[in-house]
Design a protein around this motif. Structure first.
Motif, mmCIF file in Angstrom:
data_model
loop_
_atom_site.group_PDB
_atom_site.id
_atom_site.type_symbol
_atom_site.label_atom_id
_atom_site.label_comp_id
_atom_site.label_asym_id
_atom_site.label_seq_id
_atom_site.Cartn_x
_atom_site.Cartn_y
_atom_site.Cartn_z
ATOM 1 N N ALA A 115 13.040 20.085 -8.704
ATOM 2 C CA ALA A 115 13.638 19.318 -9.957
ATOM 3 C C ALA A 115 13.829 17.919 -9.523
ATOM 4 O O ALA A 115 13.087 16.702 -10.286
ATOM 5 N N ILE A 116 14.214 17.586 -8.672
ATOM 6 C CA ILE A 116 14.627 16.199 -8.221
ATOM 7 C C ILE A 116 13.258 15.564 -7.622
ATOM 8 O O ILE A 116 13.023 14.279 -7.912
ATOM 9 N N PHE A 117 12.722 16.437 -7.037
ATOM 10 C CA PHE A 117 11.317 15.770 -6.552
ATOM 11 C C PHE A 117 10.495 15.331 -7.944
ATOM 12 O O PHE A 117 9.854 14.190 -8.043
ATOM 13 N N LEU A 118 10.244 16.010 -9.074
ATOM 14 C CA LEU A 118 9.741 15.827 -10.196
ATOM 15 C C LEU A 118 10.254 14.462 -10.755
ATOM 16 O O LEU A 118 9.545 13.600 -11.403
ATOM 17 N N LEU A 119 11.410 14.534 -10.945
ATOM 18 C CA LEU A 119 12.190 13.309 -11.616
ATOM 19 C C LEU A 119 11.811 12.056 -10.716
ATOM 20 O O LEU A 119 11.877 10.906 -11.240
ATOM 21 N N GLY A 120 12.114 12.000 -9.483
ATOM 22 C CA GLY A 120 11.551 10.945 -8.783
ATOM 23 C C GLY A 120 10.028 10.491 -8.618
ATOM 24 O O GLY A 120 9.522 9.456 -8.198
ATOM 25 N N ALA A 121 8.963 11.699 -9.326
ATOM 26 C CA ALA A 121 7.608 11.120 -9.274
ATOM 27 C C ALA A 121 7.488 9.852 -9.833
ATOM 28 O O ALA A 121 6.415 9.241 -9.459
ATOM 29 N N PRO A 122 7.545 9.538 -10.966
ATOM 30 C CA PRO A 122 7.418 8.418 -11.618
ATOM 31 C C PRO A 122 7.702 7.297 -11.065
ATOM 32 O O PRO A 122 7.215 6.189 -11.321
ATOM 33 N N VAL A 123 8.475 7.371 -9.994
ATOM 34 C CA VAL A 123 9.223 6.210 -9.392
ATOM 35 C C VAL A 123 8.066 5.690 -8.495
ATOM 36 O O VAL A 123 7.970 4.463 -8.067
ATOM 37 N N THR A 124 7.305 6.444 -8.066
ATOM 38 C CA THR A 124 6.058 6.272 -7.161
ATOM 39 C C THR A 124 4.919 5.452 -7.913
ATOM 40 O O THR A 124 3.907 5.094 -7.190
ATOM 41 N N ILE A 125 5.065 5.315 -9.109
ATOM 42 C CA ILE A 125 3.904 4.659 -9.979
ATOM 43 C C ILE A 125 3.991 3.187 -9.513
ATOM 44 O O ILE A 125 2.824 2.544 -9.440
ATOM 45 N N ASP A 126 5.113 2.555 -9.500
ATOM 46 C CA ASP A 126 5.221 1.003 -9.227
ATOM 47 C C ASP A 126 6.678 0.984 -8.818
ATOM 48 O O ASP A 126 7.832 1.549 -9.265
ATOM 49 N N THR A 127 6.686 -0.124 -7.834
ATOM 50 C CA THR A 127 8.259 -0.384 -7.483
ATOM 51 C C THR A 127 9.005 -0.904 -8.636
ATOM 52 O O THR A 127 10.403 -0.858 -8.304
ATOM 53 N N VAL A 128 8.549 -1.402 -9.463
ATOM 54 C CA VAL A 128 9.393 -1.613 -10.570
ATOM 55 C C VAL A 128 10.362 -0.598 -11.232
ATOM 56 O O VAL A 128 11.633 -0.674 -11.657
ATOM 57 N N GLN A 156 0.857 -1.210 0.021
ATOM 58 C CA GLN A 156 -0.151 0.031 0.233
ATOM 59 C C GLN A 156 0.817 1.193 0.028
ATOM 60 O O GLN A 156 0.547 2.183 -0.793
ATOM 61 N N ILE A 157 1.949 1.370 0.690
ATOM 62 C CA ILE A 157 2.649 2.499 0.927
ATOM 63 C C ILE A 157 3.742 2.912 -0.090
ATOM 64 O O ILE A 157 4.343 3.783 -0.250
ATOM 65 N N SER A 158 4.318 1.663 -0.612
ATOM 66 C CA SER A 158 5.373 1.730 -1.502
ATOM 67 C C SER A 158 5.128 2.365 -2.739
ATOM 68 O O SER A 158 5.998 2.506 -3.580
ATOM 69 N N SER A 159 3.670 2.727 -3.269
ATOM 70 C CA SER A 159 3.614 3.351 -4.665
ATOM 71 C C SER A 159 2.164 3.803 -4.555
ATOM 72 O O SER A 159 1.451 3.946 -3.516
ATOM 73 N N GLY A 160 1.948 4.625 -5.465
ATOM 74 C CA GLY A 160 0.712 5.501 -5.618
ATOM 75 C C GLY A 160 0.963 6.908 -4.602
ATOM 76 O O GLY A 160 2.109 7.369 -4.607
ATOM 77 N N LEU A 161 -0.140 7.330 -4.396
ATOM 78 C CA LEU A 161 -0.240 8.623 -3.905
ATOM 79 C C LEU A 161 0.212 8.572 -2.537
ATOM 80 O O LEU A 161 1.082 9.805 -2.118
#
Ligand code: TRP
Length: 454
Positions: A351-364, A136-141
Motif C-alpha cells: 500500500a505504501i508503495f502505491l501511495l508513493g508511486a505518483p511521487v515518481t512522476i515529477d520531483t515537484v 534522469q533518475i529522480s522521476s519516471g520509470l
C-alpha cells in the motif's frame, strides 16, 4: 493489547536503545532533507532557527514521547490508547496515517540513493554529468523501479523481524557516516568556493531571517520534527523497551547531539561543492546532496569507490529510519487486526508503495508530500502529544521523567511549564504558518505548471 507485550524483544543494552533511536533519527532527514531546506530557506538564517527548534522544542517533545512509551511499555498506537483513553485513541490512527504518507515518499528518495550506489559503481553520473543524471533518475520509470526496490528491502527486513540486525547495522553505520563524511568535508574545505560557502552556511543574515520568518519558522519546525523522528510516535515505541533506571533526559540529549552533528557535517560537504561548481543552493532544491556529492566524486581519486561507500552508508541510514516508520503501522495492524507480522508487512508495504508511486512522476510531487507531512502532519501530531501529556497527565509525566534521575525537583516544573505554554504556542504558530506555506505551494507556479503539463 495484551499480546503486544508478550514476547517483546528488548534492547540488549542501554546502548542498544540509543543506537536504535539514533538509527531512526539519522537518515535522509539529515543527509537529503537538511541541506535542501537550508538551501531553500536562505542558509544560516534557517540554521539558527532550526537549532533553536531542536533544542527548545524538539528535545522537550522527545521527552513527551519517551514518557508515554516507557510508562505504558507499548507501541505508539497501543501506548496512546492505554495512556489516554477516550477519543485520544484516534491520535494513534493519525500516527499510522502519518507513517504511511512519510514512508511513501521517503522510499522514493531512498530509491534515488540506491540508484546512486549503482551510478557510483558504473561511473554513470560521472559520464553523464551530475545534473543530467539526477534529472534522469529522480522521476519516471527509473525512479519507480528504485522505489519498489527500496520498499522491498524494508518489507524483507521488517517481515523477518530482524531488529537485532538493525542494532548491528547502526553500530557500523554511525562511525562509517562520520568517517566518510569527514573525509568529504575535508575535501570540500580545499575547494575555491569554500570561503563563500561557509559564510552562507554559518553566518546568519538576520535581516533575511526577519524578512522571511513566516516561511523559515514552519520549515524549521518541520525539519526539527522530521529529523528527530518526532510527531508520530516512533519514539514512543522505542522508549517502551526501556528500563526504569534509565535517565530519559541523558538518552534524549545524546540522540539530539549525534543527530544534529551529522546534519551540520553534511552541510559542510554540500555547500562548498555547490558554491565551487557555481550552483545556487536554492535552485538545486531536492537534488542538493546528490548533485554536490556526484560533482565531488567525479573530481576525486577513487571517486567511484568512495561513492559506493558513501551511498551505501546513506542507504543503511535511510533503511534504519524507514523501518522505524513502517514499524508503527505494522505493530498497529498486528495488535488491531491480529494479522501475522509477515502478512501485515507485505500488505502495508504494498500500500505504501502505491501511495508513493505518483511521487515518481515529477520531483515537484516530493515537495507536495513533504510539505504536507513535515510542516502540517508532524507538527499537528506534536501539538496533540504535548497537550495530552503536559495538560492532561502531568503527574504521570513527571513521575516517569524523575525515574533514573537522582534529583529531579525543580527541573520537573521547568520542563512542565516549558512544554505547556511556550512549546505549545510555538507549535501552534508553526502549524498555522505551515498551512499557509502549503497553500502557497498549491497555488504557486511550480505546482500549477506541473498540473497543467499532465
Ligand atoms: N528521522 C528520520 C530521518 O531523518 C526519518 C524518520 C524516521 C521520521 N521516523 C520518523 C520522521 C518519524 C518523522 C517521524 O531521516
Amino acid at each position: 493489547m495484551s499480546n503486544s507485550s508478550a514476547g517483546r524483544e528488548t534492547w540488549s543494552t542501554r546502548i542498544g536503545f540509543i543506537l536504535a533511536a539514533v538509527g531512526s533519527a539519522v537518515g535522509l532527514g539529515n543527509i537529503w532533507r537538511f541541506p535542501f531546506q537550508v538551501g531553500q530557506e536562505g542558509g544560516a538564517a534557517f540554521i539558527v532557527m532550526y537549532l533553536a527548534f531542536v533544542v527548545l522544542i524538539g528535545f522537550p517533545a522527545m521527552m513527551v514521547e519517551f514518557v508515554v512509551g516507557r510508562q505504558t511499555g507499548l507501541n505508539a498506537v497501543g501506548g496512546i490508547r492505554e495512556f489516554a483513553g477516550g477519543a485520544w485513541k484516534y491520535l494513534g490512527g493519525l500516527f499510522v496515517f502519518i507513517g504511511f504518507v512519510i514512508l511513501s515518499y521517503y522510499s522514493v528518495v531512498g530509491g534515488w540513493v540506491l540508484r546512486y550506489i549503482l551510478g557510483s559503481a558504473t561511473g554513470g553520473y560521472i559520464a553523464q554529468g551530475p545534473g543530467e543524471y539526477f534529472v534522469q533518475i529522480s522521476s519516471g520509470l527509473d525512479a519507480l523501479a528504485a522505489h519498489a526496490v527500496f520498499m522491498l528491502l524494508v518489507v524483507i527486513i521488517v517481515a523477518l523481524g530482524v531488529k537485532q540486525g538493525i542494532e548491528l547495522g547502526v553500530k557500523i553505520m554511525v562511525p562509517a557516516i562520520i568517517a566518510i563524511f569527514a573525509l568529504l568535508a575535508v575535501y570540500a574545505f580545499t575547494l575555491p568556493g569554500a570561503g563563500e560557502a561557509y559564510s552562507y552556511y554559518l553566518s546568519p543574515d538576520l535581516d533575511y531571517l526577519l524578512a522571511n520568518w513566516q516561511s523559515i519558522v514552519p520549515a524549521a519546525a518541520g525539519q526539527g520534527f522530521f529529523t528527530l523522528s518526532l510527531g508520530m510516535g516512533v519514539m514512543i515505541t522505542y522508549a517502551s523497551y526501556l528500563s526504569e533506571d534509565e535517565n530519559l533526559g541523558i538518552d534524549g540529549g545524546t540522540i539530539v547531539i549525534f543527530n544534529t552533528g551529522i546534519s551540520i557535517l553534511t552541510g559542510l560537504i554540500v555547500f562548498p561543492i555547490l558554491f565551487s561548481a557555481g550552483v545556487d543552493p536554492e535552485t538545486s532544491g531536492a537534488g542538493a546532496i546528490f548533485l554536490s556529492v556526484a560533482e565531488a566524486l567525479g573530481n576525486l581519486q577513487f571517486g567511484r569507490i568512495i561513492g559506493v561507500l558513501f551511498f551505501t552508508t546513506v542507504a543503511i541510514a535511510a533503511l534504519s529510519s524507514a523501518i522505524s516508520l513502517i514499524e508503527v503501522v505494522v505493530s498497529y495492524a498486528i495488535d488491531e487486526f491480529g494479522i501475522a507480522r509477515e502478512r501485515a508487512t507485505i500488505l502495508i508495504g504494498s500500500a505504501i508503495f502505491l501511495l508513493g508511486a505518483p511521487v515518481t512522476i515529477d520531483t515537484v510531487m516530493v515537495d507536495l508530500y513533504d510539505i504536507f507531512a513535515a510542516q502540517i502532519l508532524l507538527v499537528l501530531g506534536g501539538i496533540l502529544l504535548v497537550t495530552l501529556v503536559s495538560w492532561l497527565h502531568p503527574e504521570e509525566a513527571i513521575d516517569e521523567l524523575s525515574k533514573g534521575i537522582k534529583s529531579f525537583s525543580g527541573i520537573d516544573q521547568v520542563w512542565l511549564w516549558t512544554v505547556r505554554i511556550p512549546v505549545l504556542v510555538v507549535l501552534i504558530v508553526s502549524l498555522y504558518l505551515g498551512i499557509d506555506t502549503f497553500v502557497d505551494f498549491l497555488t504557486g507556479d511550480a505546482f500549477t505548471d506541473f498540473l497543467a503539463s499532465l
